[in-house]
Design an enzyme around this catalytic site. Structure first.
Site, mmCIF file in Angstrom:
data_model
loop_
_atom_site.group_PDB
_atom_site.id
_atom_site.type_symbol
_atom_site.label_atom_id
_atom_site.label_comp_id
_atom_site.label_asym_id
_atom_site.label_seq_id
_atom_site.Cartn_x
_atom_site.Cartn_y
_atom_site.Cartn_z
ATOM 1 N N CYS A 249 0.825 -1.209 0.000
ATOM 2 C CA CYS A 249 0.000 0.000 0.000
ATOM 3 C C CYS A 249 0.867 1.271 0.000
ATOM 4 O O CYS A 249 1.504 1.566 -0.987
ATOM 5 C CB CYS A 249 -0.986 -0.024 1.164
ATOM 6 S SG CYS A 249 -2.363 1.122 0.965
ATOM 7 N N ASN A 291 -7.258 0.066 0.470
ATOM 8 C CA ASN A 291 -7.556 1.284 1.217
ATOM 9 C C ASN A 291 -6.472 2.317 0.935
ATOM 10 O O ASN A 291 -5.484 2.405 1.664
ATOM 11 C CB ASN A 291 -7.636 0.984 2.718
ATOM 12 C CG ASN A 291 -7.928 2.223 3.538
ATOM 13 O OD1 ASN A 291 -8.339 3.249 2.996
ATOM 14 N ND2 ASN A 291 -7.698 2.153 4.839
ATOM 15 N N HIS A 333 -4.019 -4.850 -0.141
ATOM 16 C CA HIS A 333 -3.683 -5.412 1.171
ATOM 17 C C HIS A 333 -3.780 -6.934 1.111
ATOM 18 O O HIS A 333 -4.868 -7.495 1.276
ATOM 19 C CB HIS A 333 -4.633 -4.871 2.247
ATOM 20 C CG HIS A 333 -4.311 -3.486 2.678
ATOM 21 N ND1 HIS A 333 -3.505 -3.210 3.760
ATOM 22 C CD2 HIS A 333 -4.658 -2.288 2.158
ATOM 23 C CE1 HIS A 333 -3.385 -1.898 3.899
ATOM 24 N NE2 HIS A 333 -4.074 -1.317 2.929
ATOM 25 N N GLU A 335 -2.968 -9.079 3.208
ATOM 26 C CA GLU A 335 -3.355 -9.649 4.509
ATOM 27 C C GLU A 335 -4.855 -9.588 4.734
ATOM 28 O O GLU A 335 -5.366 -10.142 5.718
ATOM 29 C CB GLU A 335 -2.629 -8.915 5.632
ATOM 30 C CG GLU A 335 -3.216 -7.584 6.047
ATOM 31 C CD GLU A 335 -3.027 -6.441 5.050
ATOM 32 O OE1 GLU A 335 -3.637 -5.372 5.249
ATOM 33 O OE2 GLU A 335 -2.265 -6.629 4.072
#
EC number: 6.3.5.5
Length: 358
Positions: A249, A291, A333, A335
């Protein structure tokens, strides 16, 4: 209690307050996840932003601290169509209202989130203000307009660790994680793969990282404009090619900046757990959690970089590798937290890279 939401373009909506009984300022963004509101509220990448959920009913399953991505709520405000007052789930410890009160964050419900989402989609993200109680419309709009742009605020310093922190696994790999606002899900995924982590602040000097002689360096996610995070950019510039490195990110954007590329602000960002990403090597499409408000400018990437993945919605860069030394980054992301587990393999690739160059 009454509440109101104002945007910098003069949009003014009235609703009902929940959470902290105070106002809030930030850039309003919409998140398309149907669940995962606890992870979103506690994600450091949302610092400086008022978060609006597009799904119309939020809070049904309550709040559990095990789902926290940091030490508390990081958003500047929370906007929903309807808030569930009586959550029902065996894991629930409190309601969203109680959570926001605990961390002094205001919320507003009963506004037309569908209209707001369409407005942001058409005109782009905007500065916004939440007012509580009897609100003066003109004053609230003025507050929204007069607050600084998110690009003018140093947000990373507000969410990173202030001193080194240690996480032990049952493995033998040593990684220095540069914290720009790391999510706990990233830490957990690395620990699961036998990586011992030393988490350091975003401005930790490259020379000190070299002295630690790690197997690898990991640049985390975080909030705001990557161009403002100059200490981390300098650290990456000094370490790239000397120590195997990965970025997620904001870490992906900072790596691009450090090695000669540029970034730009997206019209309304990517926020949600349903973003399609195409991998060029396999031809497969993954659904990812994202995000971020900024992206890497493909046209400015040095020839030493290979773009490995793109976003199928707007064709922005989602993955890169360096052709000459061990360096991999992704914009999404992997994860999740929340989101699909399609891209967990990124952590496996990173660990394989560490062992190959050990």
């Amino acid at each position: 209690m009454k509440a109101a939401l104002a945007l910098e373009d003069g949009t003014y909506l009235e609703g009902k307050a929940f959470g902290a009984e105070r106002g809030g300022l930030g850039e309003i963004v919409f998140c398309t996840s149907m669940t995962g509101y606890v992870e979103a509220l506690t994600d450091p990448s949302y610092k400086g932003q008022i978060l609006m959920m597009t799904y119309p009913l939020i809070g049904n399953y309550g709040v559990n601290r095990e789902d926290f991505e940091s030490d508390g709520v990081k958003v500047e405000g929370f906007v929903v169509k309807e808030l569930c007052k009586n959550p029902s789930n065996w894991r629930s410890e409190m309601s969203v209202d109680e959570l926001l009160k605990q961390y002094d964050v205001p919320g507003i419900e009963g506004v037309d989130t569908r209209m707001l989402t369409r407005k942001i989609r058409i005109y782009g993200s905007m500065k916004a203000a939440i007012g509580i109680g009897d609100v003066d419309r003109e004053k609230l709009v003025r507050k929204a307009v007069e607050q600084p742009f998110i690009s003018d605020i140093d947000l990373v310093d507000k969410v990173c660790v202030k001193e080194a922190k240690r996480f032990e696994s049952d493995g033998d790999l040593e990684v220095v994680l540069v914290d720009c606002g790391v999510k706990m899900s990233i830490v957990r995924q690395l620990l699961k793969r036998g990586v011992n982590l030393t988490v350091v602040p975003y401005d930790f000097p490259a020379e000190k990282i070299k002295e630690m002689n790690p197997d690898g360096v990991f640049i985390s996610n975080g909030p705001g404009d990557p161009a403002r995070v100059k200490p981390t950019i300098e650290t990456i510039r000094k370490l790239a090619g000397q120590i195997p490195m990965a970025g997620i990110c904001l870490g992906h954007q900072l790596t691009a900046l450090a090695l000669g590329a540029k970034t730009f602000k997206l019209k309304f960002g990517h926020h949600g757990s349903n973003q399609p990403v195409k991998d060029f090597e396999t031809g497969r499409v993954f659904i990812s959690s994202q995000n971020h408000n900024f992206a890497v400018d493909t046209k400015t990437l040095p020839k030493e970089f290979e773009v490995t993945q793109i976003n199928l919605n707007d064709h922005t860069v989602e993955g890169m590798v360096h052709k000459d030394f061990p360096l991999i980054t992704v914009q999404y992301h992997p994860e999740a937290g929340p989101g699909p587990h399609d891209t967990y393999f990124f952590f496996d690739r990173y660990v394989d890279m560490l062992r190959e160059y050990r």
